[in-house]
Design a protein around this motif. Sequence first.
Motif, mmCIF file in Angstrom:
data_model
loop_
_atom_site.group_PDB
_atom_site.id
_atom_site.type_symbol
_atom_site.label_atom_id
_atom_site.label_comp_id
_atom_site.label_asym_id
_atom_site.label_seq_id
_atom_site.Cartn_x
_atom_site.Cartn_y
_atom_site.Cartn_z
ATOM 1 N N LYS A 77 -4.240 0.068 -8.045
ATOM 2 C CA LYS A 77 -5.633 0.336 -7.670
ATOM 3 C C LYS A 77 -5.653 1.624 -6.863
ATOM 4 O O LYS A 77 -5.357 1.628 -5.653
ATOM 5 N N LYS A 78 -6.034 2.696 -7.542
ATOM 6 C CA LYS A 78 -6.004 4.005 -6.889
ATOM 7 C C LYS A 78 -6.980 4.063 -5.719
ATOM 8 O O LYS A 78 -6.688 4.635 -4.672
ATOM 9 N N SER A 79 -8.169 3.473 -5.890
ATOM 10 C CA SER A 79 -9.198 3.546 -4.843
ATOM 11 C C SER A 79 -8.743 2.842 -3.568
ATOM 12 O O SER A 79 -9.165 3.198 -2.468
ATOM 13 N N GLU A 80 -7.868 1.852 -3.716
ATOM 14 C CA GLU A 80 -7.379 1.103 -2.553
ATOM 15 C C GLU A 80 -5.948 1.509 -2.196
ATOM 16 O O GLU A 80 -5.391 0.971 -1.240
ATOM 17 N N THR A 81 -5.378 2.418 -2.933
ATOM 18 C CA THR A 81 -3.959 2.824 -2.803
ATOM 19 C C THR A 81 -3.066 1.600 -2.647
ATOM 20 O O THR A 81 -2.236 1.512 -1.738
ATOM 21 N N SER A 82 -3.272 0.648 -3.560
ATOM 22 C CA SER A 82 -2.489 -0.591 -3.481
ATOM 23 C C SER A 82 -1.770 -0.856 -4.792
ATOM 24 O O SER A 82 -2.161 -0.368 -5.860
ATOM 25 N N ASN A 105 0.846 -1.180 0.000
ATOM 26 C CA ASN A 105 0.000 0.000 0.000
ATOM 27 C C ASN A 105 0.887 1.236 0.000
ATOM 28 O O ASN A 105 1.956 1.241 0.608
ATOM 29 N N TYR A 106 0.429 2.267 -0.667
ATOM 30 C CA TYR A 106 1.241 3.465 -0.767
ATOM 31 C C TYR A 106 0.431 4.676 -0.319
ATOM 32 O O TYR A 106 -0.808 4.642 -0.276
#
Lengths: 116, 114
Positions: B68-73, B24-25
């Motif tokens: 996955k931007k919505s999950e910041t993953s 995750n970022y």
Amino acid sequence: DTAVSQTPKYLVTQMGNDKSIKCEQNLGHDTMYWYKQDSKKFLKIMFSYNNKELIINETVPNRFSPKSPDKAHLNLHINSLELGDSAVYFCASSHKGAGGRTDTQYFGPGTRLTVL
Amino acid sequence: AQSVTQLDSHVSVSEGTPVLLRCNYSSSYSPSLFWYVQHPNKGLQLLLKYTSAATLVKGINGFEAEFKKSETSFHLTKPSAHMSDAAEYFCVVSELEYGNKLVFGAGTILRVKS
């Protein structure tokens, strides 16, 4: 041909000494970096040079002084070595990519510094 | 500020089974994301990178990662582990607004059992 080379590969020295690590890249890149990997394998950037100009200088003690004689070389000089300087030091290089973003950074093999 | 969290410090899989290394970022702008691999006593090798093009990125040695931007993953996967995949893997974030410096996660050691 080695893309990013570092010398020496291993460096063992006494506290208080001054030492240098050399880095050369033959990829034609305009940006070079130094990273430190500590005993827990955590990697952190120290410096970045673009066209021989310093562009990133993290909070590194001023005992560490990078020197870039030309675009293909970025050497790291360390004064008054301390026990805590023991680590693996990696040099890297890259182009500046499209839109100013960093392109892939290519890493050297590392220099394992041990301070006794 | 930018940061990376690798959710597992160690992952152990059997040869031939899938690999999942989680990352995750945190970033303020538009990040570039990378996975690097480090074999014992070796330098770092780039596996793959994401730089705002296709969200599913394919890399070397059968690895891929999905942004996955919505999950910041930006998890790293491989359908079938090979013994030679045993190494340490680093998830990395970089942003133009922070001088393009690479910020590394703490690393995940992948062990592959025969």
